[in-house]
Design an enzyme around this catalytic site. Structure first.
Site, mmCIF file in Angstrom:
data_model
loop_
_atom_site.group_PDB
_atom_site.id
_atom_site.type_symbol
_atom_site.label_atom_id
_atom_site.label_comp_id
_atom_site.label_asym_id
_atom_site.label_seq_id
_atom_site.Cartn_x
_atom_site.Cartn_y
_atom_site.Cartn_z
ATOM 1 N N ASP A 164 0.858 -1.192 0.000
ATOM 2 C CA ASP A 164 0.000 0.000 0.000
ATOM 3 C C ASP A 164 0.890 1.237 0.000
ATOM 4 O OD1 ASP A 164 -2.636 1.344 0.384
ATOM 5 O OD2 ASP A 164 -1.705 1.979 2.253
ATOM 6 N N THR B 53 -3.084 5.032 -4.065
ATOM 7 C CA THR B 53 -1.995 5.762 -3.401
ATOM 8 C C THR B 53 -0.656 5.526 -4.098
ATOM 9 O OG1 THR B 53 -1.817 3.903 -1.863
ATOM 10 C CG2 THR B 53 -3.083 5.788 -1.136
ATOM 11 N N THR B 54 -0.449 4.316 -4.621
ATOM 12 C CA THR B 54 0.792 4.030 -5.351
ATOM 13 C C THR B 54 0.757 4.717 -6.713
ATOM 14 O OG1 THR B 54 0.828 1.876 -4.266
ATOM 15 C CG2 THR B 54 2.307 2.175 -6.127
ATOM 16 N N ASP C 129 -8.934 -0.228 1.794
ATOM 17 C CA ASP C 129 -8.958 0.288 0.421
ATOM 18 C C ASP C 129 -10.244 -0.133 -0.295
ATOM 19 O OD1 ASP C 129 -6.522 1.283 1.009
ATOM 20 O OD2 ASP C 129 -5.405 0.229 -0.543
#
Length: 551
Positions: free
Chosen positions: A65, A98-99, A395
């Site tokens: 994450d 997020t990545t 998520d």
């Protein structure tokens, strides 16, 4: 020589202050951000790898994450911290991507670097990027499909979005089990608020992941209990629940209180009065007809035994979060006194039971009629595994929540990025000047997502990107990477869906971060104190140190 008109040197900043500026400074900042991007690149996508991080206190975390990794990396470079910030913002706003947002921001900076080295002003690059992100956002809004427009079951649509969010996670092999759990959890919330904090997640070490449980109410770990607790019943059907913020314990005198008595009988009357006060409270609670008594404050051994004798279950020292969620589930309200408790102040549920889960005992409130909350009990072999399962579910929960609030979805697997890239390239051909180069650079940067997805999966990235470009130029707007066949496919038809909001937020955040770095022309860094004596005057008789101003 005449020095009369020479302007004296004025020292504004403290000695030792590091000051660097100009184009070299921007490129240095970009290099720092690219280093962060390189760290996160291998974690992208369904076949991305995990990163093992060992913190300073030797706690290990295994995760892919982006927000979690950046939070634990302890980044010290001031410019690179902006990537940490946008990753956290993406996590807070939409929960997933997020990545992607960090990799995208790094790639936009990488594309801007050659222009800066050739002497093009950073403001021209920023202007081009702003225009490009406006065009890209407008195109996403145009392409996004309203999933409620057809007659498909809305639950099925939410499950598809949850499944896509899980593709890159540890729990993907158990996706069928966890997708149902995630959608049940979000649908149990109040539709107007959708506050994901009301989904309680409890981690219980031991067992397999598929032994995790969904409770349509509240579950919390057995609280500290006194003698008499074991005699209380541990299972009720349709019980009445009273929630208190009252201490049910015999209080010892405190604060150095002093009571003067002349006769032994007077002392006994004080003791009796104390007992009578607590017994009155316990009788008032019993008279409410409640079968379960919960309190934020301690319930002592006298009260525990009193309730046990009357077949009433009690739990003291219940945490505030758990108590709030109990109220949301069973109804009623928290009482700060035992007097005047009315029937409407009590809650109820279909079943209450205390059961053993792993090595812990848990109190479960099931089948709550007013439930606007739920609890997920997660199992796993190791602490790190359960922690990663929790992050993965967070998520997926956020994605389902956004899909409920914002009904528009786009295809994932690199499909939307390739379509936006094609759209921007086509637009850049219609304009002249340097802006054409900037918008083209933005289009090229978008391809980093499908390219990295291929590299992490071990596919031939050049071959698949060429095929994707050809497919999109032929009008196949949802064409993306198919990881099962190592080929390209219509990802919308294969239900690889993501909320449009995730992509819009990621593009906006990445562009803002890039423009912020490009607009920094100077960095001034104050020197930190090197020793305890820093800043003190030198002792008498000491010579002048290098750099000390002459009197």
């Amino acid at each position: 020589m005449n020095f009369g008109n020479r302007t004296p040197t004025i020292v504004v900043l403290k000695e030792g202050t590091d000051s660097s500026q100009g184009r070299g400074q921007i490129i240095s900042n970009i290099n720092a951000c690219i280093a962060i991007q390189e760290t996160l690149k291998p974690t992208l996508g369904p076949l991305g790898s995990d990163i093992l991080i060992v913190s300073s206190n030797q706690k290990t975390t295994i995760s892919n994450d982006g927000a979690t990794i950046l939070k634990l990396l302890d980044v010290v470079h001031p410019a690179a911290k902006t990537l940490v910030d946008i990753s956290r913002a993406q996590d807070a706003e939409v929960g997933d991507g997020t990545t992607s947002v960090t990799i995208l921001a790094g790639e936009l900076m990488k594309e801007a670097k050659p222009f800066l080295e050739e002497g093009i002003s950073s403001h021209i690059i920023m202007k081009g990027y702003r225009k490009a992100v406006q065009l890209a956002t407008a195109k996403i809004n145009e392409l996004a499909v309203d999933i409620t427009s057809n007659n498909t079951d809305s639950r099925e649509l939410l499950e598809r979005c949850a499944r896509t969010a899980m593709t890159s996670k540890l729990i993907y092999s158990n996706a069928d089990f966890f997708v149902k759990m995630v959608v049940d959890a979000v649908l149990s919330l109040n539709r107007d608020e959708l506050d994901e904090k009301l989904i309680g997640i409890k981690k219980i070490a031991g067992g397999a992941m598929e032994e995790s449980m969904f409770i349509d109410g509240v579950a919390f770990q057995k609280t500290f209990s006194y003698a008499g607790f074991e005699q209380q019943p541990k299972r009720f059907t349709d019980p009445k629940v009273v929630c208190l913020n009252v201490e049910l314990e015999l209080k010892a005198e405190k604060d150095n209180a002093e009571v003067r008595v002349e006769h032994v009988e007077d002392y006994q009357s004080i003791v009796d009065a104390e007992w009578q006060i607590i017994l009155d409270k316990l009788k008032q609670i019993e008279d409410t007809g409640a079968s379960i008594v919960l309190s934020k404050l301690p319930i002592g051994d006298l009260a525990t035994q009193y309730f046990a004798d009357r077949n009433i279950f009690c739990a003291g020292r219940v945490s505030t979060d758990d108590m709030i969620r109990v109220i949301k589930a069973v109804g009623g309200s928290i009482q700060s006194t035992t007097t005047e408790i009315q029937p409407e102040h009590l809650g109820t549920c279909k079943l209450f039971e205390e059961i053993q889960i792993g090595s812990e005992r848990y109190n479960l409130f099931k089948g709550c009629p007013k439930a606007k909350t739920c609890t997920l009990l997660l199992r796993g072999g190791a602490e790190q595994v359960i922690a990663e399962v929790e992050r993965s579910l967070h998520d997926a929960i956020m994605i389902v929540k956004r899909a409920l609030q914002n009904k528009f979805v786009v295809a994932g697997g690199g499909a939307i990025e390739m379509e936006l890239s094609k759209h921007l390239r086509d637009y850049s051909k219609t304009i002249a000047g340097k802006q054409q180069l900037m918008i083209n650079a933005f289009a090229k940067a978008l391809e980093v997502i499908p390219r990295q997805l291929c590299e992490n999966a071990g596919f031939d990235a050049i071959d698949i990107l060429n095929r994707l470009r050809m497919a999109h130029s032929n009008g196949e707007k949802w064409c993306g990477i198919n990881f099962e066949t190592e080929d390209i496919d219509d990802n919308f038809a294969k239900f690889v869906w993501e909320p449009a909001l995730v992509k819009i937020n990621a593009l906006g955040s990445a562009t803002e971060a890039t423009n912020l770095i490009l607009s920094i022309d100077e960095t001034i860094k104050n020197q930190e104190s090197q020793s305890a004596n820093a800043g003190m005057m030198p002792p008498q008789g000491a010579g002048r140190g290098r750099g000390m101003p002459m009197q």
